[in-house]
Design a protein around this motif. Structure first.
Motif: not given
Lengths: 102, 102
Positions: B15-17, B19-20, B23-24
């Motif tokens: 989930x965090x990846x 989001x990353x 935003x990357x």
């Protein structure tokens, strides 16, 4: 002059890496400021996961690991112009309209 | 809710990846701006090497490789608080006095 003292030949990669190591602290400071601006997105996502799956479902180390992955992916910025459009001012999924700051 | 559609359990790291990855592009854009500010130091060093050792002694790819190394070393910013003083606002060889931007 890079070979005055030790009499060896110059190694360009080593010379540039020495310069990098000198500047790394200052670069880290500015990169941290950039990433701190994005931190709240990750905190919000983590809180959402915790609300739904419990306090232990996501930890600070998950977020730190994600930020390290972001640094890994940021290497794409510096792939050579010949093989990537990113170094010339575009990133995947987003056109960069700002002029590079030099 | 992360498991509504596919019926699977949440994977916090995934989930965090996700989001990353969203935003990357924006993060890369800002990181590039930071690194562009340091570019002239490396250009000057490269020119000095060329002046002393010939045009072929250092190439753009040497500089790009050095910048990728800088990203690798920047991961140190995000080592967890327990194991590093960097994440809490200090970098090797330099005290950071600015407050984190959140």
């Amino acid at each position: 002059h890079y070979n005055t003292r030790n009499g060896g030949c110059v190694n360009p990669a080593k010379a540039l890496d020495l310069l990098r190591s000198v500047l790394q602290g200052a670069m880290n400071k500015e990169i941290k400021k950039v990433m701190d601006k994005y931190r709240h997105f990750f905190d919000a996502a983590a809180q959402n996961i915790r609300d739904n799956y419990g306090e232990k479902s996501v930890s600070e180390s998950n977020i730190m690991s994600t930020f390290q992955d972001a640094m890994e992916q940021a290497k794409e910025i510096f792939k050579s112009d010949e093989t990537s459009s990113i170094a010339s001012g575009k990133t995947e999924g987003e056109d960069i309209k700002d002029e590079p700051v030099r």
